[in-house]
Design a protein around this motif. Structure first.
Motif, PDB file in Angstrom:
ATOM      1  N   GLY A 126       4.013  -0.272   2.918  1.00  0.00           N
ATOM      2  CA  GLY A 126       3.414  -0.949   4.054  1.00  0.00           C
ATOM      3  C   GLY A 126       4.460  -1.400   5.050  1.00  0.00           C
ATOM      4  N   SER A 127       4.118  -2.441   5.794  1.00  0.00           N
ATOM      5  CA  SER A 127       5.004  -2.945   6.838  1.00  0.00           C
ATOM      6  C   SER A 127       5.135  -4.458   6.737  1.00  0.00           C
ATOM      7  CB  SER A 127       4.465  -2.567   8.231  1.00  0.00           C
ATOM      8  OG  SER A 127       3.190  -3.160   8.463  1.00  0.00           O
ATOM      9  N   TYR A 222       4.891 -11.737   7.528  1.00  0.00           N
ATOM     10  CA  TYR A 222       4.337 -11.380   6.227  1.00  0.00           C
ATOM     11  C   TYR A 222       4.024  -9.892   6.153  1.00  0.00           C
ATOM     12  CZ  TYR A 222       2.740 -13.462   1.838  1.00  0.00           C
ATOM     13  OH  TYR A 222       2.651 -13.862   0.530  1.00  0.00           O
ATOM     14  N   TRP A 223       3.398  -9.501   5.050  1.00  0.00           N
ATOM     15  CA  TRP A 223       3.136  -8.091   4.766  1.00  0.00           C
ATOM     16  C   TRP A 223       1.710  -7.697   5.153  1.00  0.00           C
ATOM     17  CZ3 TRP A 223       5.326 -10.895   0.301  1.00  0.00           C
ATOM     18  CH2 TRP A 223       6.721 -10.851   0.313  1.00  0.00           C
ATOM     19  N   ASN A 224       1.577  -6.488   5.654  1.00  0.00           N
ATOM     20  CA  ASN A 224       0.324  -6.077   6.282  1.00  0.00           C
ATOM     21  C   ASN A 224      -0.895  -6.132   5.372  1.00  0.00           C
ATOM     22  OD1 ASN A 224       1.614  -3.733   4.985  1.00  0.00           O
ATOM     23  ND2 ASN A 224       0.020  -2.485   5.932  1.00  0.00           N
ATOM     24  N   GLY A 225      -0.778  -5.669   4.122  1.00  0.00           N
ATOM     25  CA  GLY A 225      -1.934  -5.653   3.234  1.00  0.00           C
ATOM     26  C   GLY A 225      -2.452  -7.045   2.930  1.00  0.00           C
ATOM     27  N   ALA A 285      -5.183  -4.382  -3.108  1.00  0.00           N
ATOM     28  CA  ALA A 285      -4.133  -5.056  -2.331  1.00  0.00           C
ATOM     29  C   ALA A 285      -4.115  -4.662  -0.860  1.00  0.00           C
ATOM     30  CB  ALA A 285      -2.767  -4.789  -2.949  1.00  0.00           C
ATOM     31  N   ARG A 286      -4.827  -3.583  -0.514  1.00  0.00           N
ATOM     32  CA  ARG A 286      -5.000  -3.144   0.875  1.00  0.00           C
ATOM     33  C   ARG A 286      -3.738  -2.606   1.529  1.00  0.00           C
ATOM     34  NH1 ARG A 286     -10.443  -3.016   2.771  1.00  0.00           N
ATOM     35  NH2 ARG A 286     -11.613  -3.881   1.024  1.00  0.00           N
ATOM     36  N   TYR A 287      -2.918  -1.935   0.729  1.00  0.00           N
ATOM     37  CA  TYR A 287      -1.773  -1.200   1.259  1.00  0.00           C
ATOM     38  C   TYR A 287      -1.999   0.280   0.992  1.00  0.00           C
ATOM     39  CZ  TYR A 287       0.688  -5.718   1.113  1.00  0.00           C
ATOM     40  OH  TYR A 287       1.072  -7.024   1.291  1.00  0.00           O
ATOM     41  N   ALA A 288      -1.311   1.127   1.766  1.00  0.00           N
ATOM     42  CA  ALA A 288      -1.332   2.558   1.495  1.00  0.00           C
ATOM     43  C   ALA A 288      -0.525   2.826   0.226  1.00  0.00           C
ATOM     44  CB  ALA A 288      -0.722   3.316   2.676  1.00  0.00           C
ATOM     45  N   ASN A 289      -0.722   4.010  -0.361  1.00  0.00           N
ATOM     46  CA  ASN A 289       0.064   4.373  -1.540  1.00  0.00           C
ATOM     47  C   ASN A 289       0.700   5.743  -1.311  1.00  0.00           C
ATOM     48  OD1 ASN A 289      -1.684   6.608  -2.808  1.00  0.00           O
ATOM     49  ND2 ASN A 289      -3.159   4.946  -2.571  1.00  0.00           N
ATOM     50  N   GLY A 290       1.460   6.229  -2.255  1.00  0.00           N
ATOM     51  CA  GLY A 290       2.190   7.484  -2.073  1.00  0.00           C
ATOM     52  C   GLY A 290       1.635   8.643  -2.875  1.00  0.00           C
ATOM     53  N   ILE A 291       0.351   8.585  -3.228  1.00  0.00           N
ATOM     54  CA  ILE A 291      -0.265   9.625  -4.045  1.00  0.00           C
ATOM     55  C   ILE A 291      -1.220  10.473  -3.212  1.00  0.00           C
ATOM     56  CG2 ILE A 291      -1.662  10.092  -6.101  1.00  0.00           C
ATOM     57  CD1 ILE A 291       1.143   8.883  -6.655  1.00  0.00           C
ATOM     58  N   SER A 292      -0.974  11.773  -3.171  1.00  0.00           N
ATOM     59  CA  SER A 292      -1.830  12.692  -2.409  1.00  0.00           C
ATOM     60  C   SER A 292      -3.243  12.698  -2.987  1.00  0.00           C
ATOM     61  CB  SER A 292      -1.261  14.115  -2.468  1.00  0.00           C
ATOM     62  OG  SER A 292      -0.027  14.188  -1.792  1.00  0.00           O
ATOM     63  N   PRO A 306      -6.448  -2.199  11.713  1.00  0.00           N
ATOM     64  CA  PRO A 306      -5.268  -2.444  12.550  1.00  0.00           C
ATOM     65  C   PRO A 306      -4.029  -2.803  11.735  1.00  0.00           C
ATOM     66  CG  PRO A 306      -6.851  -4.244  12.742  1.00  0.00           C
ATOM     67  CD  PRO A 306      -7.547  -3.145  11.998  1.00  0.00           C
ATOM     68  N   GLU A 307      -4.219  -3.252  10.507  1.00  0.00           N
ATOM     69  CA  GLU A 307      -3.079  -3.566   9.654  1.00  0.00           C
ATOM     70  C   GLU A 307      -2.491  -2.309   9.007  1.00  0.00           C
ATOM     71  OE1 GLU A 307      -6.017  -6.930   9.749  1.00  0.00           O
ATOM     72  OE2 GLU A 307      -6.142  -4.802   9.248  1.00  0.00           O
ATOM     73  N   ILE A 308      -3.225  -1.226   9.074  1.00  0.00           N
ATOM     74  CA  ILE A 308      -2.782   0.039   8.475  1.00  0.00           C
ATOM     75  C   ILE A 308      -2.335   1.034   9.549  1.00  0.00           C
ATOM     76  CG2 ILE A 308      -3.467   2.025   7.067  1.00  0.00           C
ATOM     77  CD1 ILE A 308      -3.343  -0.497   5.429  1.00  0.00           C
ATOM     78  N   VAL A 309      -3.089   1.092  10.639  1.00  0.00           N
ATOM     79  CA  VAL A 309      -2.817   2.049  11.709  1.00  0.00           C
ATOM     80  C   VAL A 309      -1.948   1.391  12.779  1.00  0.00           C
ATOM     81  CG1 VAL A 309      -3.836   3.575  13.434  1.00  0.00           C
ATOM     82  CG2 VAL A 309      -5.041   3.167  11.266  1.00  0.00           C
TER      83      VAL A 309
END
Length: 341
Positions: A126-127, A222-225, A285-292, A306-309
Motif C-alpha cells: 500500500g501507501s 498513516y497507511w491507506n488501508g 485490512a483493505r490493502y492490495a496484495n501481490g497474488i495474481s 480513493p485509498e487504493i486508486v
C-alpha cells in the motif's frame, strides 16, 4: 525406577513436539490479520494459528533478535527484509513445499529486496499518506504540509505514525530530497523541520482506524488501508497522496530461522498464496496484495476506492521505500532519536 537424564530429555522433547503439533505462531502487525482467513485455514488444515501483534518494524526485529520468542512466521516490510536475511534470522524457503508460489504476481516476484522470492511470500502492499477529517479541514489533502506545516485548524489535532522510515522519508521529500539521502545539509533541514513541527502534533501513535473513525484524531500520517477502513465508518475521513512525494511499501511473510512449527508454517505460506485466500487478507485490512487472480475475491468497493486508486496526476509521486544504508541510515536514526526526546 528413576528415569535417567536422557530418558527425561526424550520425554520432554516428545511432549513438546506433541504440544506444538497443529499449532502455528504468527508475529504480525496489529489489526492486520483476517480472522476469517485464520478460521478457514484451521478448518481446512486443523492447524490453529496464534497471532501476536507488533507495532513497528523495529519492534519486531528487536523482539526476535533477543531470542526466546517462540514465533514461526514474521511479516516485515520490504525495507527490513534484507536486514532479517543478513542477520540470519530467517531461512530460505523450500519452494517445493509452496506450489502456490507460482501465483505471485510477476511485478512482485522480481523485487530487488528478495529476488525470485526465495525468502518471502507477499502479504499486502500500500501507501503512506495523509488522512484528514474534512469537517475540520477543507483544504488540500495531497500534501505533507498537513503534518510538517499544519494549518491553524489542524494544530494540535494531527497524529504521526511512529514508523521511523516513513516519517523521515516523507519529510525528506517535502524538503526537496529523496529517501535515503546522504546529503548532510539536507538532512539537517529535515531534522529541523520535524523538530519544529512536533509541538504542533497531537500524538505519535497507532490505532488510527478506530481513532479517526471516532473523531478522536482529525488528521494523521498513516497507511491507506487503515484509513479506508476508517472512512467506511466515518465518511468525513479522506485520504491524500502528498504531491511532494508519498511512500509505497510491501509487507511479506518470512519463515524464522528458529521456527518450531516448520511444516505448519509451509502450509500457511502456501495457503496465503492462493488467490481466494489472498483476497480474504485484502478484504479485511483493505490493502492490495501481490497474488495474481485475487481481485475477484475482494470487495467490489476496493476497485475504485480513493485509498487504493492513486489520482493520475500524482501517480509518479509514489516512491517505493528501500533499505537505507551507511550514512543515510545514520542520519535517519539520529533524527529519529532526537525526535523521540
Amino acid at each position: 525406577m528413576k528415569p535417567t537424564l536422557t530418558a527425561v530429555a526424550l520425554l520432554l522433547a516428545s511432549t513438546s513436539l506433541a504440544s506444538a503439533e497443529g499449532q502455528l505462531q504468527l508475529f504480525n502487525w496489529g489489526n492486520y490479520t483476517s480472522p476469517e482467513l485464520l478460521s478457514k485455514f484451521e478448518a481446512e488444515t486443523g492447524i490453529k494459528v496464534t497471532v501476536t501483534d507488533y507495532d513497528s518494524n523495529e519492534t519486531a526485529l528487536a523482539k526476535v533478535e533477543a531470542g526466546g520468542h517462540g514465533f514461526d512466521l514474521v511479516v516485515p516490510s520490504a525495507t527490513h527484509v534484507p536486514i532479517w536475511i543478513e542477520k540470519g534470522l530467517v531461512q530460505e524457503l523450500d519452494l517445493s513445499k509452496i506450489p502456490n508460489h507460482a501465483n505471485i504476481a510477476p511485478e512482485w516476484m522480481t523485487v530487488d529486496y528478495d529476488p525470485g522470492r526465495k525468502y518471502s511470500i507477499p502479504w499486502q502492499w500500500g501507501s503512506t499518506g495523509m488522512a484528514v477529517n474534512q469537517t475540520v479541514y477543507s483544504g488540500d489533502i495531497n500534501t505533507s504540509a498537513i503534518f510538517l506545516d499544519p494549518p491553524p485548524e489542524l494544530v494540535g489535532k494531527v497524529n504521526v505514525t511512529p514508523e521511523m522510515g516513513d516519517v523521515v522519508a516523507l519529510a525528506t521529500m517535502y524538503m526537496g530530497g529523496q529517501p535515503c539521502s546522504e546529503d548532510g545539509e539536507l538532512m539537517k533541514k529535515v531534522r529541523d523541520k520535524l523538530l519544529e513541527a512536533k509541538p504542533k502534533w497531537l500524538s505519535m501513535d497507532y490505532g488510527m482506524t478506530e481513532k479517526m473513525a471516532a473523531n478522536d484524531v482529525m488528521a494523521s500520517l498513516y497507511w491507506n488501508g487503515a484509513i479506508f477502513r476508517a472512512r467506511l465508518e466515518n465518511p468525513d475521513v479522506k485520504y491524500g497522496y502528498p504531491k511532494e512525494g508519498f511512500i509505497l511499501w510491501m509487507d511479506q511473510v518470512m519463515l524464522l530461522k528458529d521456527a518450531q512449527n516448520v511444516e505448519e508454517a509451509y502450509q500457511f505460506l502456501n495457503f496465503i498464496a492462493q488467490p481466494e485466500n489472498a483476497g480474504l487478507i485484502s478484504s479485511f485490512a483493505r490493502y492490495a496484495n501481490g497474488i495474481s487472480g485475487s481481485e475477484p475475491f475482494m470487495p467490489e468497493d476496493m476497485k475504485d476506492a480513493p485509498e487504493i486508486v492513486v489520482p493520475a496526476e500524482l501517480a509518479d509521486k509514489g516512491v517505493f521505500l528501500k533499505t537505507c544504508t551507511g550514512k543515510a541510515q545514520e542520519y535517519i536514526t539520529a533524527i529519529w532519536t532526537e525526535l523521540q526526546k
